[in-house]
Design a protein around this motif. Sequence first.
Motif, PDB file in Angstrom:
ATOM      1  N   LEU A 191      44.327  12.949  -8.414  1.00 38.06           N
ATOM      2  CA  LEU A 191      43.058  12.484  -8.969  1.00 38.06           C
ATOM      3  C   LEU A 191      41.959  12.555  -7.922  1.00 38.06           C
ATOM      4  O   LEU A 191      42.077  11.969  -6.840  1.00 38.06           O
ATOM      5  CB  LEU A 191      43.218  11.037  -9.451  1.00 38.06           C
ATOM      6  CG  LEU A 191      42.038  10.398 -10.174  1.00 38.06           C
ATOM      7  CD1 LEU A 191      41.747  11.119 -11.491  1.00 38.06           C
ATOM      8  CD2 LEU A 191      42.306   8.920 -10.431  1.00 38.06           C
ATOM      9  N   GLU A 192      40.890  13.261  -8.253  1.00 39.32           N
ATOM     10  CA  GLU A 192      39.732  13.308  -7.371  1.00 39.32           C
ATOM     11  C   GLU A 192      38.899  12.042  -7.560  1.00 39.32           C
ATOM     12  O   GLU A 192      38.790  11.502  -8.665  1.00 39.32           O
ATOM     13  CB  GLU A 192      38.903  14.559  -7.656  1.00 39.32           C
ATOM     14  CG  GLU A 192      39.657  15.843  -7.332  1.00 39.32           C
ATOM     15  CD  GLU A 192      38.765  17.063  -7.367  1.00 39.32           C
ATOM     16  OE1 GLU A 192      38.410  17.548  -6.286  1.00 39.32           O
ATOM     17  OE2 GLU A 192      38.433  17.529  -8.472  1.00 39.32           O
ATOM     18  N   ASP A 193      38.284  11.588  -6.475  1.00 36.31           N
ATOM     19  CA  ASP A 193      37.543  10.327  -6.507  1.00 36.31           C
ATOM     20  C   ASP A 193      36.427  10.335  -7.546  1.00 36.31           C
ATOM     21  O   ASP A 193      36.176   9.316  -8.200  1.00 36.31           O
ATOM     22  CB  ASP A 193      36.947  10.033  -5.124  1.00 36.31           C
ATOM     23  CG  ASP A 193      38.008   9.590  -4.128  1.00 36.31           C
ATOM     24  OD1 ASP A 193      39.062   9.089  -4.563  1.00 36.31           O
ATOM     25  OD2 ASP A 193      37.779   9.749  -2.914  1.00 36.31           O
ATOM     26  N   ASP A 194      35.759  11.476  -7.729  1.00 37.05           N
ATOM     27  CA  ASP A 194      34.617  11.500  -8.642  1.00 37.05           C
ATOM     28  C   ASP A 194      35.038  11.548 -10.112  1.00 37.05           C
ATOM     29  O   ASP A 194      34.182  11.554 -11.000  1.00 37.05           O
ATOM     30  CB  ASP A 194      33.666  12.657  -8.321  1.00 37.05           C
ATOM     31  CG  ASP A 194      34.364  13.992  -8.210  1.00 37.05           C
ATOM     32  OD1 ASP A 194      35.590  14.046  -8.361  1.00 37.05           O
ATOM     33  OD2 ASP A 194      33.663  14.997  -7.950  1.00 37.05           O
ATOM     34  N   TYR A 195      36.341  11.546 -10.389  1.00 40.87           N
ATOM     35  CA  TYR A 195      36.817  11.498 -11.768  1.00 40.87           C
ATOM     36  C   TYR A 195      37.521  10.174 -12.080  1.00 40.87           C
ATOM     37  O   TYR A 195      37.739   9.837 -13.239  1.00 40.87           O
ATOM     38  CB  TYR A 195      37.760  12.677 -12.028  1.00 40.87           C
ATOM     39  CG  TYR A 195      38.308  12.778 -13.429  1.00 40.87           C
ATOM     40  CD1 TYR A 195      37.481  12.618 -14.548  1.00 40.87           C
ATOM     41  CD2 TYR A 195      39.652  13.048 -13.647  1.00 40.87           C
ATOM     42  CE1 TYR A 195      37.997  12.719 -15.836  1.00 40.87           C
ATOM     43  CE2 TYR A 195      40.169  13.158 -14.924  1.00 40.87           C
ATOM     44  CZ  TYR A 195      39.339  12.991 -16.017  1.00 40.87           C
ATOM     45  OH  TYR A 195      39.848  13.083 -17.287  1.00 40.87           O
TER      46      TYR A 195
END
Length: 282
Positions: free
Chosen positions: A105-109
């Motif tokens: 999981l990317e932080d901006d999602y």
Amino acid sequence: MRHRPLKNQPLSLQTDGRLSLFPVGCGAAFSQTLGNNNWLVLKGETSLLIDCGPKTPPRLRDCMVDPTDIGYFLVTHSHADHIGGLEEVMLRSRYIAHKKPALILEDDYRDTLWHESLRGGCAYNEVVDNRFLELEDFWQIERPCKRADLPRNAGELDLGTLNIKLIRTNHLPEQARTWQEAAYSVGILIDERIFFSGDTKFDPELLAELDQRFDLEAIFHDAQGFTGGLHASVEELSSLDKGLRSRVWLMHYGDDWYKHTAMIEWAGFAGFAAEYTYLDFD
């Protein structure tokens, strides 16, 4: 690439070390006869499920696989056919399997996925330390490292011997002209050999750049039968260079896919990806 139908045997989450892809489903969002376009990536002891729609947990059980036994999960975007089965996996993992699977999981999602999709069905089942549950109570979060030198500030992560890179795509809204204007959506570069488009509008510049950098062996691309909307169309994909087009396998297709077989062969595509079939790469 070699094809191995699953036939009447359990789906194995391990390989002999080679890279293998397994489409649990190949269907478009509204397909009534096909599974959700969610794929397993397998290499050695590493198992990664790309997306988890509502049809995918029961399909995995039909293949004699408990979804909670999959090592890693990755979400390309928030449409229901890509995340609608995650709640079941989360609740089964916490309350039945008593384990915490890994979510890439990317932080901006993170906040979009949790607060706008998963929180309502998962947060309020119990109170821990005087608070409701959070996403991290269900998942071990694995965060990709940014690679600003790659297209679209890609995120990269090694999972054992498997390398994946998350590449931003332009999927939604329909009015978005570029990936910068679009909501979060990613395609996946696998071992710098294979590109899995996820859901995206036609984006020939991205395909050309990835192929120039990595000399792709195969591209698995979503395809719809008409031009316009949120996905690349077969007509648009037919405009790709012949050499690139010959490596494109079509996925995320509708129930009437078989009506387009002759045209797909005429256009020189690799073909339609098939559900419940191992795709082995030496």
